[in-house]
Design a protein around this motif. Structure first.
Motif, PDB file in Angstrom:
ATOM      1  N   PRO A   1       0.832  -1.212   0.000  1.00 52.55           N
ATOM      2  CA  PRO A   1       0.000   0.000   0.000  1.00 52.55           C
ATOM      3  C   PRO A   1       0.864   1.258   0.000  1.00 52.55           C
ATOM      4  O   PRO A   1       2.060   1.209   0.300  1.00 52.55           O
ATOM      5  N   THR A   2       0.238   2.375  -0.323  1.00 52.12           N
ATOM      6  CA  THR A   2       0.958   3.646  -0.428  1.00 52.12           C
ATOM      7  C   THR A   2       0.814   4.449   0.858  1.00 52.12           C
ATOM      8  O   THR A   2      -0.300   4.662   1.331  1.00 52.12           O
TER       9      THR A   2
ATOM     10  N   MET B   1       1.130  -2.909  11.116  1.00 51.72           N
ATOM     11  CA  MET B   1       1.907  -3.328   9.952  1.00 51.72           C
ATOM     12  C   MET B   1       2.041  -4.845   9.931  1.00 51.72           C
ATOM     13  O   MET B   1       3.048  -5.429  10.344  1.00 51.72           O
ATOM     14  N   TRP B   2       1.002  -5.532   9.486  1.00 49.66           N
ATOM     15  CA  TRP B   2       0.956  -6.988   9.514  1.00 49.66           C
ATOM     16  C   TRP B   2       1.985  -7.615   8.587  1.00 49.66           C
ATOM     17  O   TRP B   2       2.477  -8.708   8.862  1.00 49.66           O
ATOM     18  N   LEU B   3       2.269  -6.968   7.481  1.00 52.94           N
ATOM     19  CA  LEU B   3       3.247  -7.497   6.530  1.00 52.94           C
ATOM     20  C   LEU B   3       4.455  -6.562   6.485  1.00 52.94           C
ATOM     21  O   LEU B   3       4.288  -5.329   6.577  1.00 52.94           O
ATOM     22  N   PRO B   4       5.644  -7.094   6.319  1.00 53.38           N
ATOM     23  CA  PRO B   4       6.825  -6.209   6.249  1.00 53.38           C
ATOM     24  C   PRO B   4       6.779  -5.255   5.067  1.00 53.38           C
ATOM     25  O   PRO B   4       7.384  -4.173   5.126  1.00 53.38           O
ATOM     26  N   THR B   5       6.070  -5.612   4.015  1.00 52.65           N
ATOM     27  CA  THR B   5       5.970  -4.732   2.840  1.00 52.65           C
ATOM     28  C   THR B   5       5.053  -3.550   3.083  1.00 52.65           C
ATOM     29  O   THR B   5       4.980  -2.653   2.247  1.00 52.65           O
ATOM     30  N   TRP B   6       4.335  -3.518   4.210  1.00 50.32           N
ATOM     31  CA  TRP B   6       3.466  -2.380   4.513  1.00 50.32           C
ATOM     32  C   TRP B   6       4.236  -1.226   5.132  1.00 50.32           C
ATOM     33  O   TRP B   6       3.716  -0.128   5.250  1.00 50.32           O
ATOM     34  N   ILE B   7       5.468  -1.486   5.562  1.00 47.49           N
ATOM     35  CA  ILE B   7       6.225  -0.447   6.260  1.00 47.49           C
ATOM     36  C   ILE B   7       6.967   0.417   5.241  1.00 47.49           C
ATOM     37  O   ILE B   7       7.662  -0.123   4.386  1.00 47.49           O
TER      38      ILE B   7
END
Length: 496
Positions: free
Chosen positions: A344-345, A490-496
């Motif tokens: 996400p952005t 931030m459930w997924l590391p890619t959300w940070i």
């Protein structure tokens, strides 16, 4: 007596209910944060320029000066903008009504977002044959974080979603009207009505209005053309199916022949509406590239009038920009991950001062869809394929087309700088597809039967969705929260 009245007005009450919920999610604290959020720096300032001088002027100085009420950076030189006018004109309407404030430049997006929720609920009610399941679709969109965030930010994609949904809804109305008129024409014509491709049923006014809606979508962002192509073809396929079901001989050829007026109307109406939306560009001398033809005699499409020749070359420049935009961005994302909300952005992230204690507090806005809705949407896509192959259930395929029209065309442009929030254009179809899948789970044997286990599963899913939306609401509105709590979101590391 009350229950009889409520049943009679159930569709209206359902639409009001999801509309009120959507409004609460989108209008509360709309003026916060008071700074320009993400690409509002382009669209809010551009809209103010449209209000103040009739065209989009260039800006100098610090971006956030505008948010503080300092408009001295606006120049008379035309700004090189790379998107059509409709979305920016709508943002300008909000500024015209409420002033150049955060609320003023965001209110139009919020209103159109609320309207999209109501339209989705009514369209799903029609397609699924149930006020209950129409309400479920509206509820899911009302509490989805991607749609909430885009409805609270002065960007273009929320307007695109509205016009796409409006166009699709008008085609649904067109089909219902076509079926009624076809049945009446067949009944009055008798056995002869089935010959020669079937009867002519008159002008398809709803379909023409749908073409106008898709033209406005394309006049917001060019990607609206993908939806126009997919859904207008779908409308012709619906005609074929309905003529065949009516027992008409030569239904295939007859439908194809009768689609010719639609094709002609499309190639006339969409360019006409699109060019008309550039009216302010035509009537102002300061607009970017407005005088290009005068400065470049004998160049471009020379048989066009100078104003149109300038517009065509401007669009060539816009096309070059979009096809070669590869500037690295920390939140760019591959389309493959959109349906799962992998990246996400982050629209906004600031530390919040003056909070009591030593704990760090932040205000963050992340255009993250409700994870359960989107993950269920991916599962529903697979379920739609299974239902089509095993049960010949085409409704899932129809709703999936809306997702694919807004998703797959971006895959060839994955090398470009693109973002997950573009998926807001097809989130209405994600929630309708999920509502369809939930209906099939709760009522596997038809609309008058209920599966106790299915109904419980559906109820639990909707309840957990609402809990997750409540949990993530601070990240969709920018409410101050402790930094450690933000990390827990931030459930997924890619959300940070």
């Amino acid at each position: 007596m009350f229950w009889l009245w409520a049943y009679r007005w159930r569709a209206t009450l359902m639409a009001i209910g999801v509309g009120v919920l959507a409004a609460l999610m989108r209008l509360t604290t709309l003026g916060s944060p008071t700074t320009l959020v993400f690409d509002e720096v382009f669209y809010a300032r551009g809209a103010y320029s449209l209000v103040s001088q009739g065209y989009e002027g260039d800006w100098t100085g610090e971006d956030q000066l505008f948010a503080s009420g300092d408009y001295s950076g606006l120049q008379t030189k035309g700004d090189y903008v790379v998107h059509p006018m409709v979305g920016k004109l709508l943002i300008a309407a909000g500024i015209k009504a409420f002033g150049p404030t955060p609320f003023g430049w965001r209110i139009s997006a919020a209103v159109f977002g609320i309207a999209t929720v109501v339209l989705v609920a009514l369209i799903a009610r029609s397609l699924l044959g149930s006020t209950l399941w129409g309400g479920v679709a509206g509820l899911l969109l009302a509490v989805d974080g991607l749609h909430i965030t885009m409805s609270r930010t002065a960007l273009l994609d929320g307007f695109l979603a509205f016009f796409v949904v409006a166009g699709f809804g008008l085609l649904v109305l067109d089909r219902a009207r076509f079926r009624r008129r076809l049945a009446a024409a067949m009944a009055s014509a008798g056995p002869d009505g089935a010959r020669g491709g079937g009867p002519v049923v008159g002008v398809r006014w709803w379909r023409l209005l749908a073409i106008v809606a898709f033209a406005l979508a394309a006049s917001t962002k060019w990607s609206g053309l993908y939806f126009a192509a997919v859904f207008l073809v779908l409308s012709v396929v619906w005609d074929m199916v309905d003529r065949r079901a009516a027992g008409i001989e030569g239904w295939l050829v007859g439908s194809a022949v009768r689609a010719v007026p639609t094709f002609l109307a499309t190639i006339v109406l969409i360019p006409t509406v699109y060019v008309a939306t550039w009216w302010n560009w035509f009537v102002t001398d300061g607009s970017y590239a407005r005088q290009w033809a005068e400065k470049h005699p004998g160049e471009g499409v020379t048989w066009l009038p100078e104003s149109l020749r300038s517009l065509v070359d401007y669009h060539r420049q816009m096309w070059d920009f979009h096809t070669h935009l590869t500037s690295p961005h920390s939140y760019e994302s591959h389309p493959n991950g959109w349906i799962l909300q992998v990246r996400p952005t982050a629209f906004y992230f600031e530390d919040v001062p003056d909070i009591a204690g030593d704990e760090r507090w932040v205000s963050a806005i992340t255009s993250l869809g409700n994870p359960l809705i989107w993950w269920a949407g991916f599962a529903a896509l697979l379920f739609a394929v299974w239902r089509l192959l095993i049960h010949r259930d085409t409704m899932g395929l129809v709703l999936s087309l809306g997702i694919l029209a807004g998703w797959l065309p971006w895959v060839p442009y994955a090398h470009r700088t693109i973002f997950t929030f573009y998926a807001v254009a097809f989130v209405p179809f994600v929630v309708m597809l999920v509502a369809w899948a939930l209906q099939r789970i709760a009522q596997p044997d038809g609309p008058r039967t209920w599966s106790r286990g299915g109904w419980i599963a559906v109820g639990v899913f909707i309840g957990v969705v609402l809990i997750v939306s409540g949990y993530y609401l601070p990240l969709w509105r920018g409410d101050p929260i402790p930094y450690d709590l933000w990390r827990l979101h931030m459930w997924l590391p890619t959300w940070i």
